[in-house]
Design a protein around this motif. Sequence first.
Motif, PDB file in Angstrom:
ATOM      1  N   GLU A  84      36.425  41.476  34.779  1.00 27.58           N
ATOM      2  CA  GLU A  84      36.150  40.055  34.576  1.00 27.58           C
ATOM      3  C   GLU A  84      37.334  39.368  33.901  1.00 27.58           C
ATOM      4  OE1 GLU A  84      33.883  36.487  34.751  1.00 27.58           O
ATOM      5  OE2 GLU A  84      34.002  38.365  35.881  1.00 27.58           O
ATOM      6  N   ALA A  85      37.982  40.033  32.957  1.00 27.49           N
ATOM      7  CA  ALA A  85      39.165  39.453  32.313  1.00 27.49           C
ATOM      8  C   ALA A  85      40.308  39.302  33.324  1.00 27.49           C
ATOM      9  CB  ALA A  85      39.598  40.333  31.144  1.00 27.49           C
ATOM     10  N   ILE A  86      40.421  40.254  34.227  1.00 27.89           N
ATOM     11  CA  ILE A  86      41.458  40.175  35.256  1.00 27.89           C
ATOM     12  C   ILE A  86      41.160  39.023  36.212  1.00 27.89           C
ATOM     13  CG2 ILE A  86      42.495  41.391  37.226  1.00 27.89           C
ATOM     14  CD1 ILE A  86      41.927  44.018  35.634  1.00 27.89           C
ATOM     15  N   ARG A  87      39.893  38.864  36.578  1.00 32.69           N
ATOM     16  CA  ARG A  87      39.497  37.746  37.435  1.00 32.69           C
ATOM     17  C   ARG A  87      39.877  36.417  36.781  1.00 32.69           C
ATOM     18  NH1 ARG A  87      34.011  35.132  39.588  1.00 32.69           N
ATOM     19  NH2 ARG A  87      33.119  35.697  37.571  1.00 32.69           N
ATOM     20  N   GLY A  99      34.943  30.928  37.913  1.00 32.42           N
ATOM     21  CA  GLY A  99      33.761  30.949  38.764  1.00 32.42           C
ATOM     22  C   GLY A  99      34.030  30.547  40.202  1.00 32.42           C
ATOM     23  N   GLU A 100      35.265  30.160  40.511  1.00 31.79           N
ATOM     24  CA  GLU A 100      35.614  29.758  41.877  1.00 31.79           C
ATOM     25  C   GLU A 100      36.303  30.861  42.658  1.00 31.79           C
ATOM     26  OE1 GLU A 100      36.313  24.951  41.448  1.00 31.79           O
ATOM     27  OE2 GLU A 100      37.976  26.284  40.894  1.00 31.79           O
ATOM     28  N   ILE A 101      36.420  32.048  42.070  1.00 30.54           N
ATOM     29  CA  ILE A 101      37.165  33.118  42.723  1.00 30.54           C
ATOM     30  C   ILE A 101      36.417  34.436  42.602  1.00 30.54           C
ATOM     31  CG2 ILE A 101      38.526  33.636  40.642  1.00 30.54           C
ATOM     32  CD1 ILE A 101      40.920  34.175  42.496  1.00 30.54           C
ATOM     33  N   ALA A 102      36.516  35.254  43.630  1.00 32.81           N
ATOM     34  CA  ALA A 102      35.934  36.595  43.611  1.00 32.81           C
ATOM     35  C   ALA A 102      36.884  37.533  44.327  1.00 32.81           C
ATOM     36  CB  ALA A 102      34.565  36.619  44.287  1.00 32.81           C
ATOM     37  N   PHE A 103      36.976  38.760  43.844  1.00 31.02           N
ATOM     38  CA  PHE A 103      37.864  39.736  44.466  1.00 31.02           C
ATOM     39  C   PHE A 103      37.305  40.218  45.801  1.00 31.02           C
ATOM     40  CE2 PHE A 103      39.421  40.672  40.017  1.00 31.02           C
ATOM     41  CZ  PHE A 103      40.694  40.151  40.238  1.00 31.02           C
ATOM     42  N   THR A 104      38.204  40.442  46.741  1.00 28.15           N
ATOM     43  CA  THR A 104      37.887  41.091  48.009  1.00 28.15           C
ATOM     44  C   THR A 104      38.900  42.220  48.193  1.00 28.15           C
ATOM     45  OG1 THR A 104      39.354  39.610  49.252  1.00 28.15           O
ATOM     46  CG2 THR A 104      37.043  38.941  49.017  1.00 28.15           C
ATOM     47  N   VAL A 293      46.215  44.831  38.797  1.00 28.94           N
ATOM     48  CA  VAL A 293      46.645  43.459  39.060  1.00 28.94           C
ATOM     49  C   VAL A 293      47.399  42.849  37.872  1.00 28.94           C
ATOM     50  CG1 VAL A 293      45.802  41.102  39.453  1.00 28.94           C
ATOM     51  CG2 VAL A 293      44.954  42.992  40.864  1.00 28.94           C
ATOM     52  N   PRO A 294      46.968  43.049  36.607  1.00 27.63           N
ATOM     53  CA  PRO A 294      47.744  42.467  35.499  1.00 27.63           C
ATOM     54  C   PRO A 294      49.190  42.943  35.460  1.00 27.63           C
ATOM     55  CG  PRO A 294      45.575  43.104  34.730  1.00 27.63           C
ATOM     56  CD  PRO A 294      45.705  43.658  36.112  1.00 27.63           C
ATOM     57  N   ALA A 295      49.435  44.205  35.783  1.00 29.78           N
ATOM     58  CA  ALA A 295      50.817  44.707  35.797  1.00 29.78           C
ATOM     59  C   ALA A 295      51.625  44.004  36.877  1.00 29.78           C
ATOM     60  CB  ALA A 295      50.816  46.220  36.022  1.00 29.78           C
ATOM     61  N   ALA A 296      50.993  43.762  38.036  1.00 30.71           N
ATOM     62  CA  ALA A 296      51.684  43.044  39.107  1.00 30.71           C
ATOM     63  C   ALA A 296      52.001  41.613  38.688  1.00 30.71           C
ATOM     64  CB  ALA A 296      50.835  43.056  40.373  1.00 30.71           C
TER      65      ALA A 296
END
Length: 409
Positions: A84-87, A99-104, A293-296
């Motif tokens: 959730e923190a990464i999102r 709240g406007e984004i979700a991982f795929t 993802v945070p490292a990227a």
Amino acid sequence: MDRRTLLGAAAAASVAPVPAFAADDERWLKIAAQYDITRKVVQLEHGNWGMMARPVLAAYRANVERVNRDTSFYARREMPGEIEAIRARVAATLGVATGEIAFTRNATEAMRALILGYNKLRPGDAVLHADLDYDSMQACMESLHARRGVEVVKIALPEPATYQSVIDAYAKAFIAHPNLRMVLLTHVSHRTGLVLPVADIAAMAELHGIDVIVDAAHSVGQLDFRLPELGADFIGINLHKWFGAPLGVGAIVIRGGRLADIDVDPAELGAEPADIRSRVHTGTLDFAAQLTVPAALDFHESIGIKAKAARLQMLRCRWALLAREMKGIEVLTPDDPLFFGAITAFRLKGQTSHAANVALAKRLLDEHGIFTVHRDGLASGSCVRVTPALATTIDEVDRFVEALRKIAG
């Protein structure tokens, strides 16, 4: 340099031939050295997915080990909060609310959910897509005839493209089909690298009561912009292309207030319909990839999107502007910096068949050690796509220019 200055510098280089094997800037050589790229070939096909830089790869390995070691004891307790923190961080990077984004797992999964889930269509309505759109997205659009009972309209984008010719192509289609209710726009074409003026087309579409679904798989992390600038309510993206995250991470974006216009995924029965994550059901996925993802983003931000975008445009201009001057070479992507990033396509003049461009890419590899890829699906015929990346050096681009000179000659 801004884009106009960059184009001027690149154009000047096309007048005075670029010296072969010119020295590269020390900073960019250091950045290129952060990628463990194969040197068996000159790799100019970075459009499939993006390489992880060394620190990103190290973080991914550590996350794979953690997930493998702690399994569901970690996944059911600590991991949801970390994801959730990464999102939230990805949302902030892109300029949207959490709240406007979700991982795929990729942009295709996101776009499939948006196109097939768009529920405002009624029998007799029409939808629109173009020849430069991604194959899977075109297939989803075509399926709407049987699924929703709508008319499916396909247009060919102009070639050579200019701002006005692209705007006119969509304006003409909007006027010719007053029953249009939804249009698919690809921000950066995977075929030619053409960058569409999405915001202007979206504003025009709004005047006609047409919703816009944007495929931004290739633009995020490659171009200097934030998602709200596109003026679209529905967007699919990749994080494993130009952001350099591990394979298997994308995202779906739905602007607040528009969630009800996309169906809940059938596999999400019982889920909270006000949660965007109910629009996509991925099942078990590569948790380590999402955790990396945070490292990227750290590596991406250490370079800066303005510098990154300018570097990619410069590498593109270094070969494309010279190639345009060669007899026998046809460069398909415009030279206006507003219309390109890293990707550009070309062909030998008159050689538009699939077989001819497969053979051209093979010749570049077999005779010159340069790896590119052919692309099909353009209304004008097939082509060869060239995609440098941050791992690419000027020396490698100059080798490509010399190969083109020999082939054109």
